[in-house]
Structures are given as C-alpha cells and as structure tokens.
Design a protein around this motif. Structure first.
Motif, mmCIF file in Angstrom:
data_model
loop_
_atom_site.group_PDB
_atom_site.id
_atom_site.type_symbol
_atom_site.label_atom_id
_atom_site.label_comp_id
_atom_site.label_asym_id
_atom_site.label_seq_id
_atom_site.Cartn_x
_atom_site.Cartn_y
_atom_site.Cartn_z
ATOM 1 N N PRO A 199 0.837 -1.208 0.000
ATOM 2 C CA PRO A 199 0.000 0.000 0.000
ATOM 3 C C PRO A 199 0.872 1.259 0.000
ATOM 4 O O PRO A 199 1.919 1.306 0.646
ATOM 5 N N PHE A 200 0.405 2.271 -0.701
ATOM 6 C CA PHE A 200 1.172 3.509 -0.860
ATOM 7 C C PHE A 200 1.163 4.372 0.405
ATOM 8 O O PHE A 200 2.188 4.928 0.790
ATOM 9 N N LYS A 201 0.003 4.504 1.027
ATOM 10 C CA LYS A 201 -0.140 5.451 2.138
ATOM 11 C C LYS A 201 0.877 5.222 3.261
ATOM 12 O O LYS A 201 1.514 6.183 3.702
ATOM 13 N N PRO A 202 1.095 3.993 3.733
ATOM 14 C CA PRO A 202 2.112 3.810 4.780
ATOM 15 C C PRO A 202 3.530 4.180 4.308
ATOM 16 O O PRO A 202 4.314 4.728 5.087
ATOM 17 N N TRP A 203 3.836 3.908 3.039
ATOM 18 C CA TRP A 203 5.151 4.264 2.493
ATOM 19 C C TRP A 203 5.307 5.786 2.497
ATOM 20 O O TRP A 203 6.328 6.311 2.928
ATOM 21 N N PHE A 204 4.280 6.470 2.038
ATOM 22 C CA PHE A 204 4.299 7.932 2.021
ATOM 23 C C PHE A 204 4.406 8.483 3.446
ATOM 24 O O PHE A 204 5.183 9.395 3.720
ATOM 25 N N TYR A 205 3.607 7.911 4.337
ATOM 26 C CA TYR A 205 3.584 8.355 5.725
ATOM 27 C C TYR A 205 4.965 8.208 6.364
ATOM 28 O O TYR A 205 5.415 9.069 7.110
ATOM 29 N N GLN A 206 5.645 7.100 6.043
ATOM 30 C CA GLN A 206 6.982 6.887 6.587
ATOM 31 C C GLN A 206 7.963 7.928 6.057
ATOM 32 O O GLN A 206 8.788 8.443 6.806
ATOM 33 N N LEU A 207 7.860 8.264 4.768
ATOM 34 C CA LEU A 207 8.692 9.342 4.204
ATOM 35 C C LEU A 207 8.449 10.639 4.983
ATOM 36 O O LEU A 207 9.390 11.347 5.344
ATOM 37 N N LEU A 208 7.181 10.937 5.225
ATOM 38 C CA LEU A 208 6.804 12.167 5.914
ATOM 39 C C LEU A 208 7.348 12.200 7.345
ATOM 40 O O LEU A 208 7.957 13.181 7.771
ATOM 41 N N VAL A 209 7.134 11.135 8.091
ATOM 42 C CA VAL A 209 7.588 11.084 9.478
ATOM 43 C C VAL A 209 9.116 11.141 9.541
ATOM 44 O O VAL A 209 9.686 11.856 10.371
#
Length: 177
Positions: free
Chosen positions: A67-77
């Motif tokens: 899933p994309f959202k957790p990958w994106f979220y990890q980049l953000l955090v």
C-alpha cells in the motif's frame, strides 16, 4: 487496480499531471501532519516540500505490491524527524512552557530555557520526538503510536524514560518507582 495505483504507475513513467493529482490528494494531509509534529507552519511547509521532492525522485523504489499510504507516511515522518533533529540545535521556543510546566510540576526552581534546550539535545532522538509530540503538540499516546508506527506500550515506555532522563539532565532527581 485502484485509482492511486494507476496514478503511481503513471508517475513512474514520468507523467507530471499524475504527480500533481497525487500531490493534491496528499498535500493537506501531509501539511497537517507535519504541522502537528513541528508546531510551526513554515517548518511544516518545508518538510512537505522536501517529502514531495523525495517522493518524486524515489517513486521508482516504491513496491507496487504494497500500500502507498504507509510508504508515504513513513517518508513524511522520517523527514519530520530529520527536520526536528536539525532544528533541535536552535533555541526551544516559548511554546515549550507547557513542557516545562508538566515536567516541573511542584518544582520551585525557575528553569532556564537554555538548560532545557541543552537537556533536550542530549536525549535520544526517539525520546525527544515523543516528548515533542506529546507535550508541545498535544497528541495522545495512541496518536503518537500511530504516527511513529509503534506499539502503544512502546510509546508509553519511551515517554516515561524520556521524562525521567530529562528530569535528571535538568538537575532533578528521577522518581524511583
């Protein structure tokens, strides 16, 4: 295949309109999240800008099976953590009074912001981050666990250890329990 996956495939092929659409989907969410972590609108905007630059440069690394959202979220955090670490070298703002009030409830000594800054700098990054999220940004332990993708008990443990360590660094005696 969902709409997000189609966008990502187009982005991987260099479609800038697809990237703009993905940006439109995640921009507000990421600004709110970055602001929640930093407590500063300008810092949040810088973080989000850097995240989308990194996303564009590294989209080829994204595994379409995940899933994309957790990958994106990890980049953000991760970017927010990097930014916080960089900013920790600067003076802690007056907004940190809430943290001081909490950590020194009942303490009669006046606390110097420079002492607090130095003590915060000496904390491990994971302890500093939970304190900032909890006391400067008013996140609950559960929200912090979600943001950092940690178990709730891990967050509680880090908060406990961070408070004790900070109190010791500030010249107080850590409570023995």
């Amino acid at each position: 295949m969902d709409k997000e996956s189609k966008l990502i495939k187009k982005i991987k092929k260099g479609d800038q309109r697809a990237f703009k659409k993905l940006y439109d989907v995640y921009a507000d969410y990421s600004l709110r999240t970055a602001y929640g972590i930093t407590g500063n609108q300008a810092d949040a905007a810088d973080i989000v800008q850097e995240v989308f630059i990194k996303l564009y440069r590294n989209i080829h690394l994204f595994d379409m099976k995940r899933p994309f959202k957790p990958w994106f979220y990890q980049l953000l955090v991760n970017e927010a953590r990097r930014y916080i670490g960089k900013k920790a070298k600067q003076a802690i703002s007056v907004e940190s009074e809430e943290l001081l009030d909490y950590l020194h409830t009942g303490a009669e000594d006046e606390v110097d912001f420079e002492d607090l800054e130095n003590a915060m700098d000496k904390l491990e990054e994971n302890h500093r981050t939970v304190l900032i999220l909890k006391y400067l940004n008013d996140f609950t332990e559960k929200e912090i666990a979600e943001i950092l993708e940690l178990n709730l008990n891990t967050v509680k443990s880090r908060l406990y250890k961070a408070r004790r360590k900070l109190k010791t660094l500030m010249g107080g005696v850590a409570d023995e329990e």
